[in-house]
Design a protein around this motif. Structure first.
Motif, PDB file in Angstrom:
ATOM      1  N   VAL A 157      27.125  47.591  11.109  1.00  0.00           N
ATOM      2  CA  VAL A 157      27.371  46.501  12.706  1.00  0.00           C
ATOM      3  C   VAL A 157      27.419  45.186  12.084  1.00  0.00           C
ATOM      4  O   VAL A 157      28.173  44.126  12.817  1.00  0.00           O
ATOM      5  N   ASN A 195      30.511  46.476  19.176  1.00  0.00           N
ATOM      6  CA  ASN A 195      28.855  45.413  19.241  1.00  0.00           C
ATOM      7  C   ASN A 195      30.486  44.082  20.061  1.00  0.00           C
ATOM      8  O   ASN A 195      30.416  43.696  18.707  1.00  0.00           O
ATOM      9  N   SER A 196      29.913  44.189  21.135  1.00  0.00           N
ATOM     10  CA  SER A 196      30.525  42.164  21.115  1.00  0.00           C
ATOM     11  C   SER A 196      29.214  41.573  20.597  1.00  0.00           C
ATOM     12  O   SER A 196      30.353  40.294  21.385  1.00  0.00           O
ATOM     13  N   ASP A 198      28.682  40.289  18.281  1.00  0.00           N
ATOM     14  CA  ASP A 198      29.029  39.625  16.906  1.00  0.00           C
ATOM     15  C   ASP A 198      30.442  38.287  17.468  1.00  0.00           C
ATOM     16  O   ASP A 198      30.358  37.144  16.602  1.00  0.00           O
TER      17      ASP A 198
END
Length: 598
Positions: A157, A195-196, A198
């Protein structure tokens, strides 16, 4: 370092890659796909195979092949798409070991960047293709590359931020083609679902570019698939991050966005997501979001403050525990000392009681033995004598106790009385000296004026004295000589009187110093119990006194060290002569005040 127990299939593929020419390497690397597909997912055998592939640099070979021109690779896009799958599967769940820094900082970002470059190349080929079959095939290859990239980002990620900031990704997102655009937006949606966080760590320019492109596709594209995906993307961004929601609500770039969204068709499949997005952008929701943001900020401040207070208390905890232990131990030691003291007092009382009983028993036994010895007629006399002796002993002890008590009570007053007498004596001497100085240096005031009666009386006394004491006639020369002698004697007298006064003052100062030294010696403790600077009280600054003390000390030592037969016939008051040579010897163990060491 090569691992032990390497799979022979990996060894044979590595050997073929090393021996084969460059154009055959991609086809040989495709054999890795069969090995990976046969091995069960998540097994330790698959991890070992991936580690062997990495150790023999086969992953690096795949990366080099993908960076080449697709027209030079045997098999074209089919081979390239399969190699992307191999590379993504090998990089996920791989333990690089000693080369971890190179793997995470160089190889993985390079692989993600190559996937994006391949996507752009496929996009260009797809746009330039004329046949529908060729377009379908290129779209299939593009889907494989995006799936491989998504698989790689799902395992690592930390690469999401690099991908979102890449210019190649922005070019892919800006594609006008419906199929390519929908595939890229679906990949972006899947990435943000992983994964929001970032999304907020990328640059502000890249964030604005992504938002602008998504909003543009929502309003400009007639395709319902892209519009639905764009709506879901905006809703996901706004729900995940309040900063993006505030940006969409307040920024001048997106002014009127809510009004445009509310004018969209409501009968579409994504009308529910559209209504949610419009509701999020409404002022009520914005106010709630602001309140929620303030609440979260207050909670964050409270958390930091509570953490600071807790860390501060934890820092003070060891000292507080030490202080508590110290106080507890001191209290416990005091209690133990008190218990021991009470036990000792009880034991002492018991011993005193036993001694008294024993003494009483002995006295009674003595009385009985005396009664047996004494004649019956003298028993009463014996009793009276015993009573008188007992009374005398009791009176003696009582008087001694009373005198000691009175002495201790009067000791301080006696010291104060002596001090007052000393001060009074010094003050009286000082006042007397001042009066003498005033008399000596008093100016001449002249004679008092005589009255006529007093003058007649004095003249009569002089005449009577001359009549009674008739002297021989004296010449002027003799009279002048006599006057000169009288003046000389008078001058000698005045000079001698000044010297005598200075000598008297010196004697008085010496007497005062001696009396002070004597008083200090009387108050000073014994030499055995002297501590600190108290031994300095025994020193004398007078050399004659020091010499006399030294002589007396040597005399005492000589008298003590002399044999007993030399002391026969001597009395305590006799003095012993000590030679002057012995007086000049410095003793090793006794210090005589007033002398200086050589």
């Amino acid at each position: 370092m090569k691992p032990t127990g390497t799979d022979p299939r990996i060894l044979s593929i590595a050997a073929e890659v090393a021996k084969s020419p460059e154009q055959n390497v991609p086809v040989i690397l495709l054999k890795l796909k069969e090995i990976i597909n046969i091995t069960p997912l998540g097994s330790s055998e698959l991890k070992k195979i991936k580690q062997d592939i990495y150790c023999y640099d086969l992953i690096q070979y795949c990366l080099l092949v993908l960076s080449q021109d697709y027209s030079r690779i045997q098999g074209g896009w089919t081979t390239i798409s399969q190699l992307t799958q191999i590379l993504s599967h090998c990089c996920v769940d791989l333990e690089p070991g000693e080369d971890a820094e190179e793997f995470y900082n160089e190889l993985l970002p390079s692989a993600a960047e190559n996937f994006l470059v391949l996507g752009r190349q496929l996009q260009t080929c797809f746009i330039n293709a004329a046949k529908a079959e060729e377009k379908d095939e290129l779209l299939h290859f593009f889907q494989i590359v995006t799936d491989s990239l998504f698989w790689l980002l799902g395992g690592h990620v930390e690469l999401i931020q690099n991908v979102l900031q890449s210019d190649h990704f922005l070019h892919l997102l800006q594609a006008d083609n419906v199929q390519i655009g929908s595939a890229v937006m679906m990949m972006l949606q899947n990435i943000l679902q992983i994964n929001s966080g970032d999304l907020l760590r990328i640059g502000r320019k890249a964030l604005y570019s992504i938002l602008d492109e998504v909003i543009f596709k929502l309003f400009s594209t007639p395709s319902p698939v892209i519009r639905s995906t764009a709506t879901k993307l905006l809703l996901l961004m706004a729900e995940s991050h309040q900063e993006i929601l505030i940006l969409l609500r307040q920024s001048t770039c997106y002014k009127g966005l809510r009004r445009l969204l509310s004018k969209q068709e409501t009968g579409t499949k994504f009308s529910q997501e559209l209504r949610q997005l419009v509701g999020l952008l409404s002022p009520v929701v914005y106010q709630e979001v602001e309140e929620q943001k303030l609440h979260q900020a207050a909670c964050l401040i409270q958390a930091y403050w509570k953490g600071f207070q807790t860390r501060k208390r934890l820092k003070k905890l060891p000292s507080a525990v030490i202080a508590l232990q110290r106080s507890f131990r001191s209290k416990r030691s005091k209690m133990l000392l008190e218990i021991n003291r009470q036990k000792e007092e009880e034991d002492l009382k018991l011993q005193l009681q036993l001694q008294r009983q024993r003494a009483m028993r002995l006295s009674r036994e003595l009385q009985l033995s005396m009664l047996e010895i004494v004649h019956p007629g003298q028993v009463e006399k014996h009793y009276r004598e015993m009573e008188e002796k007992s009374a005398l002993i009791i009176q003696k002890h009582w008087r001694g106790y009373r005198e000691r008590k009175n002495f201790h009570q009067q000791r301080q007053s006696l010291i104060e009385y002596k001090a007052a007498v000393t001060l009074q004596r010094a003050a009286l001497k000082f006042l007397a000296k001042c009066r003498k100085k005033k008399k000596l240096f008093a100016p001449w005031r002249g004679l008092q004026e005589l009255t006529d009666a007093r003058r007649v009386e004095l003249k009569k006394q002089v005449d009577d004295y001359v009549r009674r004491h008739l002297g021989s006639p004296m010449s002027d020369v003799v009279s002048r000589e006599l006057h000169a002698q009288a003046q000389e004697r008078l001058q000698h007298y005045f000079m001698g009187r000044a010297l005598e006064e200075r000598a008297q003052q010196h004697r008085e100062a010496l007497m005062a110093q001696i009396s002070t030294n004597v008083e200090q010696l009387m108050k000073a403790p014994s030499l055995k119990g002297a501590e600190g600077k108290e031994p300095e009280l025994f020193l004398s600054r007078s050399r004659p006194v020091a010499a006399k003390a030294k002589q007396a000390h040597l005399t005492t030592l000589k008298h003590i060290q002399a044999p007993w037969w030399k002391k026969l016939g001597e009395e305590s008051g006799d003095e012993i002569d000590v030679p002057k040579d012995e007086l000049s010897i410095e003793l090793e163990t006794v210090f005589i005040g007033g002398t200086k060491p050589p």
